[in-house]
Design a protein around this motif. Structure first.
Motif, PDB file in Angstrom:
ATOM      1  N   THR A   1      -7.319  18.408  -1.941  1.00 57.93           N
ATOM      2  CA  THR A   1      -8.005  18.679  -0.677  1.00 57.93           C
ATOM      3  C   THR A   1      -9.467  18.248  -0.811  1.00 57.93           C
ATOM      4  O   THR A   1      -9.952  17.982  -1.912  1.00 57.93           O
ATOM      5  N   GLU A   2     -10.162  18.214   0.295  1.00 57.18           N
ATOM      6  CA  GLU A   2     -11.566  17.802   0.318  1.00 57.18           C
ATOM      7  C   GLU A   2     -12.434  18.667  -0.603  1.00 57.18           C
ATOM      8  O   GLU A   2     -13.316  18.168  -1.290  1.00 57.18           O
ATOM      9  N   GLN A   3     -12.161  19.966  -0.654  1.00 61.18           N
ATOM     10  CA  GLN A   3     -12.970  20.876  -1.470  1.00 61.18           C
ATOM     11  C   GLN A   3     -12.826  20.607  -2.965  1.00 61.18           C
ATOM     12  O   GLN A   3     -13.684  20.992  -3.759  1.00 61.18           O
ATOM     13  N   ASP A   4     -11.744  19.934  -3.368  1.00 60.37           N
ATOM     14  CA  ASP A   4     -11.480  19.692  -4.787  1.00 60.37           C
ATOM     15  C   ASP A   4     -12.423  18.672  -5.413  1.00 60.37           C
ATOM     16  O   ASP A   4     -12.467  18.536  -6.634  1.00 60.37           O
TER      17      ASP A   4
ATOM     18  N   LYS B   1     -16.926  18.083 -11.758  1.00 61.68           N
ATOM     19  CA  LYS B   1     -17.191  18.941 -12.926  1.00 61.68           C
ATOM     20  C   LYS B   1     -16.375  18.457 -14.128  1.00 61.68           C
ATOM     21  O   LYS B   1     -16.911  18.252 -15.217  1.00 61.68           O
ATOM     22  N   TRP B   2     -15.072  18.279 -13.920  1.00 60.46           N
ATOM     23  CA  TRP B   2     -14.196  17.889 -15.030  1.00 60.46           C
ATOM     24  C   TRP B   2     -14.532  16.496 -15.545  1.00 60.46           C
ATOM     25  O   TRP B   2     -14.535  16.253 -16.743  1.00 60.46           O
ATOM     26  N   LEU B   3     -14.807  15.571 -14.613  1.00 60.13           N
ATOM     27  CA  LEU B   3     -15.005  14.176 -14.999  1.00 60.13           C
ATOM     28  C   LEU B   3     -16.465  13.868 -15.360  1.00 60.13           C
ATOM     29  O   LEU B   3     -16.864  12.706 -15.409  1.00 60.13           O
TER      30      LEU B   3
ATOM     31  N   ASP C   1     -19.986  11.725 -10.590  1.00 59.75           N
ATOM     32  CA  ASP C   1     -20.652  12.697  -9.734  1.00 59.75           C
ATOM     33  C   ASP C   1     -19.811  12.782  -8.456  1.00 59.75           C
ATOM     34  O   ASP C   1     -18.782  12.125  -8.333  1.00 59.75           O
ATOM     35  N   VAL C   2     -20.244  13.590  -7.510  1.00 65.56           N
ATOM     36  CA  VAL C   2     -19.453  13.795  -6.293  1.00 65.56           C
ATOM     37  C   VAL C   2     -19.277  12.481  -5.520  1.00 65.56           C
ATOM     38  O   VAL C   2     -18.193  12.207  -4.987  1.00 65.56           O
TER      39      VAL C   2
END
Length: 176
Positions: free
Chosen positions: A14-17, A23-25, A42-43
């Protein structure tokens, strides 16, 4: 939700993920084998790679005991990729995955995830084979995949650009 196996759930991204993926990457421990430590996300990069791409992967978040712990994607191999790997008329799926929350490593969750995904692909997508191409040096992942019934088929020389170097990978398969 795509499927559930006990306390393990796999649901579509989903978009929120995007914040979880960023964070993980950006964690060097995760990046050592997935994308590369020289390639943190980053995002904005997560949006570009995971949300804006037109590719046919089904992108999912992995949950365990209602905690988001990782990522998995699956896709049907196209004719070109089948030919590259030496396959022909069968229905073949590929997967890529990682456990992003490192405190969940070495607890059998990778094995549970891969086994559950293979079962889903065989039962719901009529997969004849499921393939992956982990780097030859990723011994922890290879051990996990072999526990799940995957067999090493052949080396794919200089198959993946990782941390500035083309790395050898194993073509591994689960045959239904």
């Amino acid at each position: 939700m795509l499927f559930q196996n006990g306390k393990l759930k796999v649901r579509k991204l989903t978009e929120q993920d995007k914040y979880l993926l960023a964070k993980w990457l950006s964690n060097p421990s995760v990046l050592e084998f997935y994308e590369g430590r020289d390639n943190p996300f980053d995002v904005d990069k997560v949006n570009e790679v995971f949300y804006a791409s037109e590719e046919d992967e089904v992108k999912c978040i992995v949950e365990f005991e209602d905690n988001e712990i990782g990522y998995i994607q699956f896709y049907q191999l196209d004719d070109e990729m089948k030919k590259e790997y030496g396959y022909f008329d069968e229905t073949i799926y590929g997967t890529d995955q990682f456990i992003g929350e490192v405190e969940y490593w070495n607890k059998g969750l990778g094995t549970l995830l891969v086994t559950s995904m293979v079962e889903y692909l065989v039962e719901h997508k009529q997969a004849d084979r499921v393939v992956m191409d982990p780097q030859t040096r990723n011994t922890r992942a290879l051990k996990c995949y072999e526990k799940c019934g995957f067999k090493r088929i052949r080396i794919l020389p200089k198959h993946e650009l990782h941390e500035g170097e083309y790395r050898d990978c194993w073509l591994i398969e689960y045959k239904n």
